[in-house]
Write a protein that holds these residues in place. Structure first.
Motif, PDB file in Angstrom:
ATOM      1  N   LYS A 137       0.851  -1.182   0.000  1.00 32.29           N
ATOM      2  CA  LYS A 137       0.000   0.000   0.000  1.00 32.29           C
ATOM      3  C   LYS A 137       0.891   1.238   0.000  1.00 32.29           C
ATOM      4  O   LYS A 137       1.860   1.305   0.748  1.00 32.29           O
ATOM      5  CB  LYS A 137      -0.889   0.037   1.248  1.00 32.29           C
ATOM      6  N   GLN A 138       0.570   2.190  -0.866  1.00 32.85           N
ATOM      7  CA  GLN A 138       1.290   3.451  -0.919  1.00 32.85           C
ATOM      8  C   GLN A 138       0.313   4.598  -0.705  1.00 32.85           C
ATOM      9  O   GLN A 138      -0.831   4.532  -1.147  1.00 32.85           O
ATOM     10  CB  GLN A 138       1.989   3.622  -2.268  1.00 32.85           C
ATOM     11  N   PHE A 139       0.788   5.638  -0.042  1.00 32.03           N
ATOM     12  CA  PHE A 139      -0.071   6.780   0.262  1.00 32.03           C
ATOM     13  C   PHE A 139       0.783   8.040   0.391  1.00 32.03           C
ATOM     14  O   PHE A 139       1.953   7.974   0.756  1.00 32.03           O
ATOM     15  CB  PHE A 139      -0.848   6.531   1.559  1.00 32.03           C
ATOM     16  N   LYS A 140       0.182   9.156   0.077  1.00 35.70           N
ATOM     17  CA  LYS A 140       0.845  10.443   0.277  1.00 35.70           C
ATOM     18  C   LYS A 140       0.853  10.753   1.767  1.00 35.70           C
ATOM     19  O   LYS A 140      -0.183  10.657   2.418  1.00 35.70           O
ATOM     20  CB  LYS A 140       0.118  11.558  -0.469  1.00 35.70           C
ATOM     21  N   THR A 141       2.033  11.129   2.284  1.00 36.75           N
ATOM     22  CA  THR A 141       2.116  11.465   3.710  1.00 36.75           C
ATOM     23  C   THR A 141       1.667  12.895   3.977  1.00 36.75           C
ATOM     24  O   THR A 141       1.392  13.254   5.112  1.00 36.75           O
ATOM     25  CB  THR A 141       3.550  11.311   4.235  1.00 36.75           C
ATOM     26  N   GLY A 142       1.636  13.723   2.937  1.00 34.95           N
ATOM     27  CA  GLY A 142       1.314  15.129   3.100  1.00 34.95           C
ATOM     28  C   GLY A 142       2.550  16.010   3.233  1.00 34.95           C
ATOM     29  O   GLY A 142       2.461  17.225   3.198  1.00 34.95           O
ATOM     30  N   GLU A 146       6.185  13.228  -0.621  1.00 35.31           N
ATOM     31  CA  GLU A 146       6.637  12.089   0.182  1.00 35.31           C
ATOM     32  C   GLU A 146       5.552  11.016   0.173  1.00 35.31           C
ATOM     33  O   GLU A 146       4.374  11.309   0.380  1.00 35.31           O
ATOM     34  CB  GLU A 146       6.930  12.500   1.621  1.00 35.31           C
ATOM     35  N   TRP A 147       5.989   9.792  -0.092  1.00 36.82           N
ATOM     36  CA  TRP A 147       5.094   8.635  -0.150  1.00 36.82           C
ATOM     37  C   TRP A 147       5.430   7.677   0.989  1.00 36.82           C
ATOM     38  O   TRP A 147       6.588   7.388   1.235  1.00 36.82           O
ATOM     39  CB  TRP A 147       5.261   7.895  -1.483  1.00 36.82           C
ATOM     40  N   GLY A 148       4.413   7.212   1.669  1.00 33.92           N
ATOM     41  CA  GLY A 148       4.578   6.162   2.663  1.00 33.92           C
ATOM     42  C   GLY A 148       4.248   4.825   2.029  1.00 33.92           C
ATOM     43  O   GLY A 148       3.351   4.735   1.189  1.00 33.92           O
ATOM     44  N   VAL A 149       4.996   3.809   2.404  1.00 35.38           N
ATOM     45  CA  VAL A 149       4.782   2.462   1.861  1.00 35.38           C
ATOM     46  C   VAL A 149       4.659   1.479   3.023  1.00 35.38           C
ATOM     47  O   VAL A 149       5.462   1.519   3.957  1.00 35.38           O
ATOM     48  CB  VAL A 149       5.945   2.031   0.940  1.00 35.38           C
ATOM     49  N   THR A 150       3.660   0.631   2.949  1.00 43.17           N
ATOM     50  CA  THR A 150       3.483  -0.438   3.923  1.00 43.17           C
ATOM     51  C   THR A 150       3.433  -1.757   3.170  1.00 43.17           C
ATOM     52  O   THR A 150       2.627  -1.926   2.256  1.00 43.17           O
ATOM     53  CB  THR A 150       2.173  -0.251   4.720  1.00 43.17           C
ATOM     54  N   PRO A 153       3.763  -5.619   9.433  1.00 41.57           N
ATOM     55  CA  PRO A 153       4.180  -4.852   8.247  1.00 41.57           C
ATOM     56  C   PRO A 153       5.554  -4.205   8.376  1.00 41.57           C
ATOM     57  O   PRO A 153       6.037  -3.922   9.466  1.00 41.57           O
ATOM     58  CB  PRO A 153       3.094  -3.786   8.127  1.00 41.57           C
ATOM     59  N   ILE A 154       6.148  -3.985   7.212  1.00 38.59           N
ATOM     60  CA  ILE A 154       7.386  -3.223   7.057  1.00 38.59           C
ATOM     61  C   ILE A 154       6.971  -1.890   6.441  1.00 38.59           C
ATOM     62  O   ILE A 154       6.177  -1.865   5.494  1.00 38.59           O
ATOM     63  CB  ILE A 154       8.357  -3.960   6.096  1.00 38.59           C
ATOM     64  N   THR A 155       7.511  -0.798   6.953  1.00 37.96           N
ATOM     65  CA  THR A 155       7.161   0.512   6.417  1.00 37.96           C
ATOM     66  C   THR A 155       8.406   1.320   6.080  1.00 37.96           C
ATOM     67  O   THR A 155       9.457   1.138   6.701  1.00 37.96           O
ATOM     68  CB  THR A 155       6.304   1.311   7.420  1.00 37.96           C
ATOM     69  N   PHE A 156       8.272   2.166   5.085  1.00 36.08           N
ATOM     70  CA  PHE A 156       9.322   3.124   4.749  1.00 36.08           C
ATOM     71  C   PHE A 156       8.691   4.270   3.987  1.00 36.08           C
ATOM     72  O   PHE A 156       7.525   4.218   3.602  1.00 36.08           O
ATOM     73  CB  PHE A 156      10.454   2.468   3.939  1.00 36.08           C
ATOM     74  N   LYS A 157       9.473   5.320   3.792  1.00 37.35           N
ATOM     75  CA  LYS A 157       9.021   6.487   3.038  1.00 37.35           C
ATOM     76  C   LYS A 157      10.029   6.807   1.956  1.00 37.35           C
ATOM     77  O   LYS A 157      11.225   6.550   2.119  1.00 37.35           O
ATOM     78  CB  LYS A 157       8.882   7.696   3.967  1.00 37.35           C
ATOM     79  N   TYR A 158       9.538   7.361   0.864  1.00 36.70           N
ATOM     80  CA  TYR A 158      10.407   7.879  -0.188  1.00 36.70           C
ATOM     81  C   TYR A 158       9.763   9.135  -0.755  1.00 36.70           C
ATOM     82  O   TYR A 158       8.589   9.409  -0.503  1.00 36.70           O
ATOM     83  CB  TYR A 158      10.679   6.831  -1.277  1.00 36.70           C
ATOM     84  N   GLU A 206       5.935  11.278  -8.469  1.00 34.06           N
ATOM     85  CA  GLU A 206       4.853  10.294  -8.543  1.00 34.06           C
ATOM     86  C   GLU A 206       5.253   9.044  -7.770  1.00 34.06           C
ATOM     87  O   GLU A 206       6.434   8.783  -7.563  1.00 34.06           O
ATOM     88  CB  GLU A 206       4.571   9.912 -10.006  1.00 34.06           C
ATOM     89  N   SER A 207       4.253   8.257  -7.407  1.00 35.04           N
ATOM     90  CA  SER A 207       4.561   6.972  -6.765  1.00 35.04           C
ATOM     91  C   SER A 207       5.056   5.992  -7.837  1.00 35.04           C
ATOM     92  O   SER A 207       4.748   6.134  -9.021  1.00 35.04           O
ATOM     93  CB  SER A 207       3.325   6.405  -6.068  1.00 35.04           C
TER      94      SER A 207
END
Length: 123
Positions: free
Chosen positions: A32-37, A45-49, A100-105, A109-110
């Motif tokens: 799952k990817q989402f904009k962190t704001g 910045e995109w968050g990934v789970t 889950p494993i999470t990270f941000k990039y 675009e995602s």
């Protein structure tokens, strides 16, 4: 003869289960990817789970297709390491069910981060 066939069928089924067959699959990995704001160097910045949705077996050596992946934000290489078009998740260590494993990039675009390989280990 009918009882012995039943017993053999049950024994075969139990052997398959104990070996981990038909329990977990690559498709059990959810990304799952989402904009962190937030913005990093004017990039979104995109968050990934990444979650292994199989509660029975772990998946290790998880690899994603990440061709063209770019980021201006540092990612801990023990969480996600990029080598060409392949990303290794969690340093190849197991992803256990529902942990889950999470990270941000950060990029404009995602990127489509799709699972392409894992080794399923059932205990």
């Amino acid at each position: 003869m009918g009882d012995s066939t039943k017993i053999l069928s049950i024994a075969f089924f139990l052997v398959l289960i104990s070996q981990g067959y038909s329990q977990c699959f690559l498709k059990d990995l959810s990304i799952k990817q989402f904009k962190t704001g937030a913005k990093v160097q004017q990039k979104t910045e995109w968050g990934v789970t990444i979650t292994n949705n199989c509660p029975i077996c772990a998946q290790k050596n998880v690899q994603l297709n990440c061709g063209g992946f770019q980021t201006v934000e540092h990612i801990d290489p023990s969480i996600l390491s990029v080598s060409g078009n392949v990303c290794l998740v969690n340093g190849g260590q197991p992803l256990h069910g529902n942990h889950p494993i999470t990270f941000k990039y950060a990029w404009e675009e995602s990127f489509p981060l799709n699972p392409i390989h894992s080794d399923i280990t059932c205990t």
